[in-house]
Scaffold this motif. Structure first.
Motif, PDB file in Angstrom:
ATOM      1  N   GLU A 191       0.869  -1.173   0.000  1.00 44.77           N
ATOM      2  CA  GLU A 191       0.000   0.000   0.000  1.00 44.77           C
ATOM      3  C   GLU A 191       0.905   1.222   0.000  1.00 44.77           C
ATOM      4  O   GLU A 191       1.779   1.345   0.861  1.00 44.77           O
ATOM      5  CB  GLU A 191      -0.910   0.005   1.227  1.00 44.77           C
ATOM      6  N   THR A 192       0.710   2.102  -0.958  1.00 44.05           N
ATOM      7  CA  THR A 192       1.543   3.291  -1.063  1.00 44.05           C
ATOM      8  C   THR A 192       0.845   4.475  -0.408  1.00 44.05           C
ATOM      9  O   THR A 192      -0.302   4.792  -0.739  1.00 44.05           O
ATOM     10  CB  THR A 192       1.848   3.625  -2.529  1.00 44.05           C
ATOM     11  N   THR A 193       1.523   5.106   0.522  1.00 40.57           N
ATOM     12  CA  THR A 193       0.974   6.252   1.232  1.00 40.57           C
ATOM     13  C   THR A 193       1.138   7.506   0.369  1.00 40.57           C
ATOM     14  O   THR A 193       1.885   7.511  -0.604  1.00 40.57           O
ATOM     15  CB  THR A 193       1.683   6.442   2.575  1.00 40.57           C
ATOM     16  N   PRO A 194       0.430   8.605   0.713  1.00 37.17           N
ATOM     17  CA  PRO A 194       0.547   9.839  -0.074  1.00 37.17           C
ATOM     18  C   PRO A 194       1.973  10.364  -0.214  1.00 37.17           C
ATOM     19  O   PRO A 194       2.301  11.017  -1.203  1.00 37.17           O
ATOM     20  CB  PRO A 194      -0.341  10.820   0.703  1.00 37.17           C
ATOM     21  N   ASP A 195       2.831  10.085   0.764  1.00 34.94           N
ATOM     22  CA  ASP A 195       4.205  10.578   0.675  1.00 34.94           C
ATOM     23  C   ASP A 195       5.121   9.635  -0.108  1.00 34.94           C
ATOM     24  O   ASP A 195       6.331   9.844  -0.173  1.00 34.94           O
ATOM     25  CB  ASP A 195       4.779  10.818   2.068  1.00 34.94           C
ATOM     26  N   GLY A 196       4.551   8.588  -0.707  1.00 31.36           N
ATOM     27  CA  GLY A 196       5.328   7.671  -1.532  1.00 31.36           C
ATOM     28  C   GLY A 196       5.917   6.490  -0.790  1.00 31.36           C
ATOM     29  O   GLY A 196       6.577   5.645  -1.396  1.00 31.36           O
ATOM     30  N   THR A 197       5.686   6.389   0.507  1.00 30.08           N
ATOM     31  CA  THR A 197       6.195   5.257   1.290  1.00 30.08           C
ATOM     32  C   THR A 197       5.382   4.009   0.982  1.00 30.08           C
ATOM     33  O   THR A 197       4.155   4.059   0.896  1.00 30.08           O
ATOM     34  CB  THR A 197       6.110   5.565   2.795  1.00 30.08           C
ATOM     35  N   ARG A 198       6.072   2.899   0.819  1.00 28.44           N
ATOM     36  CA  ARG A 198       5.392   1.635   0.546  1.00 28.44           C
ATOM     37  C   ARG A 198       5.390   0.768   1.798  1.00 28.44           C
ATOM     38  O   ARG A 198       6.439   0.491   2.367  1.00 28.44           O
ATOM     39  CB  ARG A 198       6.081   0.877  -0.597  1.00 28.44           C
ATOM     40  N   MET A 225       9.841 -10.951   7.203  1.00 26.91           N
ATOM     41  CA  MET A 225      10.499  -9.648   7.184  1.00 26.91           C
ATOM     42  C   MET A 225      11.647  -9.579   8.185  1.00 26.91           C
ATOM     43  O   MET A 225      11.692 -10.330   9.153  1.00 26.91           O
ATOM     44  CB  MET A 225       9.491  -8.537   7.510  1.00 26.91           C
ATOM     45  N   CYS A 226      12.564  -8.661   7.922  1.00 26.13           N
ATOM     46  CA  CYS A 226      13.627  -8.326   8.855  1.00 26.13           C
ATOM     47  C   CYS A 226      13.822  -6.813   8.808  1.00 26.13           C
ATOM     48  O   CYS A 226      13.180  -6.125   8.012  1.00 26.13           O
ATOM     49  CB  CYS A 226      14.924  -9.058   8.512  1.00 26.13           C
ATOM     50  N   LYS A 227      14.703  -6.303   9.638  1.00 21.14           N
ATOM     51  CA  LYS A 227      14.998  -4.874   9.666  1.00 21.14           C
ATOM     52  C   LYS A 227      16.329  -4.597   8.959  1.00 21.14           C
ATOM     53  O   LYS A 227      17.148  -5.495   8.767  1.00 21.14           O
ATOM     54  CB  LYS A 227      15.089  -4.388  11.121  1.00 21.14           C
ATOM     55  N   GLU A 251       6.597   3.756  11.633  1.00 16.70           N
ATOM     56  CA  GLU A 251       5.559   2.814  11.244  1.00 16.70           C
ATOM     57  C   GLU A 251       6.189   1.470  10.890  1.00 16.70           C
ATOM     58  O   GLU A 251       7.301   1.396  10.387  1.00 16.70           O
ATOM     59  CB  GLU A 251       4.769   3.351  10.048  1.00 16.70           C
ATOM     60  N   ASP A 252       5.435   0.412  11.157  1.00 20.97           N
ATOM     61  CA  ASP A 252       5.906  -0.925  10.822  1.00 20.97           C
ATOM     62  C   ASP A 252       5.662  -1.225   9.345  1.00 20.97           C
ATOM     63  O   ASP A 252       4.710  -0.724   8.738  1.00 20.97           O
ATOM     64  CB  ASP A 252       5.170  -1.971  11.671  1.00 20.97           C
ATOM     65  N   GLY A 253       6.515  -2.062   8.789  1.00 18.62           N
ATOM     66  CA  GLY A 253       6.298  -2.561   7.438  1.00 18.62           C
ATOM     67  C   GLY A 253       6.673  -1.628   6.321  1.00 18.62           C
ATOM     68  O   GLY A 253       6.246  -1.838   5.179  1.00 18.62           O
ATOM     69  N   VAL A 254       7.467  -0.588   6.586  1.00 20.93           N
ATOM     70  CA  VAL A 254       7.910   0.314   5.522  1.00 20.93           C
ATOM     71  C   VAL A 254       9.004  -0.398   4.728  1.00 20.93           C
ATOM     72  O   VAL A 254      10.104  -0.632   5.221  1.00 20.93           O
ATOM     73  CB  VAL A 254       8.430   1.642   6.089  1.00 20.93           C
ATOM     74  N   LEU A 255       8.694  -0.725   3.490  1.00 18.40           N
ATOM     75  CA  LEU A 255       9.549  -1.605   2.692  1.00 18.40           C
ATOM     76  C   LEU A 255      10.760  -0.860   2.132  1.00 18.40           C
ATOM     77  O   LEU A 255      10.631   0.227   1.558  1.00 18.40           O
ATOM     78  CB  LEU A 255       8.733  -2.217   1.557  1.00 18.40           C
ATOM     79  N   ILE A 256      11.936  -1.475   2.307  1.00 18.41           N
ATOM     80  CA  ILE A 256      13.193  -0.908   1.820  1.00 18.41           C
ATOM     81  C   ILE A 256      13.767  -1.733   0.669  1.00 18.41           C
ATOM     82  O   ILE A 256      14.282  -1.203  -0.310  1.00 18.41           O
ATOM     83  CB  ILE A 256      14.232  -0.823   2.951  1.00 18.41           C
TER      84      ILE A 256
END
Length: 409
Positions: free
Chosen positions: A239-246, A350-352, A381-386
């Motif tokens: 899910e992509t937030t308005p600021d472009g974070t996935r 997932m990992c960090k 926030e959790d789950g911000v994909l890198i």
């Protein structure tokens, strides 16, 4: 660290490995599904039939690899339910001979790793009896059992050349397949010799691949199939937030579909959005959806047929495609809220960014996964994909300080 890779050979990893069980391009997808369930990485090699019954496996007969995702996508596109499982493997497999390499059991591990870092996923290795020149034979932990170390105790073994001896009588035509999982298992057993690399953060090692494939949760699940990369064979559902974070919700991958009900998974791919596919239902917990023109007849298929009645839709759940076992399914309703479902195996691995290489390796091996999604450790926030870490990134990181000389530490 270099000594581990230069003083071990591929033959060390073949101890206890079963002989190759060939899947031919003339076999059915049902045969392929059974073979995949017993294989690592959710995929199996496909071979041309033997010219004679006693012909040994050969890299020249290798065609390519077929995965769980290949089968589910084919059945979904066919739209005929479980009848599609009677199709032959040759209709589905994509020819790619570069995915398997036939190598000598005396090949140095460092050379084998270099092949895998450049795209090879399987090694076909002759199961010879012994090799010279191995300073320390690896005792493989295979299927939960420590196998007896068969290393020769000859004091001259370390100084002799690392060429394979003639195979013993009766083993000349015996071959096994080594996967990247087998190599990862070996590396886990050598963490001390690899220090300090295993305890270094993956972000510091450059082991995070930012070039991952993704699809929006609102997009059709079949759209993800068109974006599946070759390695790792996975697409993140975000899910992509308005600021472009996935933010990652799950993934559509060979790993997630390993040992699944392919007919049910195909129905879900054809009828659900990517977000609904990874969650198992819509946010309200129910949503009848159109099904195949001719519904599948397997007990776990998404359509139920009663005498004298028309087919009725059956809701898609994690249990229907094998994401939950019977015990888990009995402990929670498959049609509760989205958050309840996410406590199951639908949650992506997932990992960090701050995770160590050893932690990621252990994570992949314990789950028998092909990849781990990396999230931002500094995000509130959790789950911000890198990015993503797969076998290639791990092998690159583990050998990054290894150079051409075995004396390098």
């Amino acid at each position: 660290m270099a000594a581990v890779f230069f003083h071990h050979v591929v033959g060390d990893l073949t101890v206890g490995k079963p002989e190759v069980a060939e899947l031919h391009d003339t076999d059915t997808l049902d045969d392929a599904a059974r073979a995949i369930a017993a294989s690592p990485e959710g995929a199996v090699p496909v071979w041309r039939p033997r010219a004679a019954p006693d012909d040994p496996p050969s890299g020249a007969r290798f065609i390519g690899m077929i995965s769980a995702l290949d089968i589910a996508a084919f059945v979904a596109a066919a739209g005929v339910g479980d009848r599609a499982m009677r199709a032959v493997v040759g209709e589905v497999v994509q020819p790619n001979p570069a995915l398997l390499r036939e190598i000598d059991p005396g090949t140095r591990l460092i050379d084998a790793l270099d092949l895998m870092r450049h795209g090879v996923k399987r090694f076909l290795v002759r199961k010879s009896g012994s090799w010279k020149g191995i300073t320390k034979r690896f005792s493989v932990l295979y299927n939960g059992k420590w196998l007896k170390n068969m290393e020769s105790t000859s004091p001259n073994a370390a100084s002799s050349s690392s060429m394979p001896l003639s195979p013993p009588s009766g083993s000349a035509d015996k071959f096994c397949c080594l996967s990247r999982e087998d190599v990862l298992r070996f590396l886990i057993g050598c963490l001390g010799a690899l220090a300090p690399i295993p305890l270094t953060q993956i972000s510091s090692l450059g082991a995070i691949n930012p070039q991952y494939s993704f699809v929006e949760a609102s997009a059709p699940a079949m759209e993800a199939i068109q974006k599946i990369p070759q390695d790792p064979c996975a697409v993140a559902v975000v899910e992509t937030t308005p600021d472009g974070t996935r933010k990652i919700l799950g993934d559509i991958s060979t790993y997630k579909l390993w040992k699944c009900d392919y007919v049910s998974a195909a129905w879900a791919l054809a009828n659900l959005s990517a977000g609904q596919f990874v969650i198992g239902a819509d946010e309200n917990g129910s949503m009848p959806i159109s099904v195949f023109p001719e519904p599948p007849i397997s007990p776990s298929s998404p359509v139920e047929i009663s005498p004298g009645r028309s087919p009725r839709a059956k809701k898609f759940s994690s249990r229907s495609i094998g994401f939950l076992n019977n015990t888990q399914a009995s402990q929670m309703s498959a049609w509760r809220t989205r958050s309840a479902y996410h406590r199951g195996r639908s949650t992506p691995l997932m990992c960090k960014t701050t995770s160590t290489l050893a932690a990621v390796m252990a994570q992949m091996l314990s789950h028998r996964a092909t990849h781990v999604w990396v999230t931002d450790a500094e995000s509130e926030e959790d789950g911000v994909l890198i990015g993503v870490v797969g076998y290639t990134e791990i092998f690159n990181a583990a050998t990054r300080s290894t150079c051409s000389s075995p004396t390098t530490s």
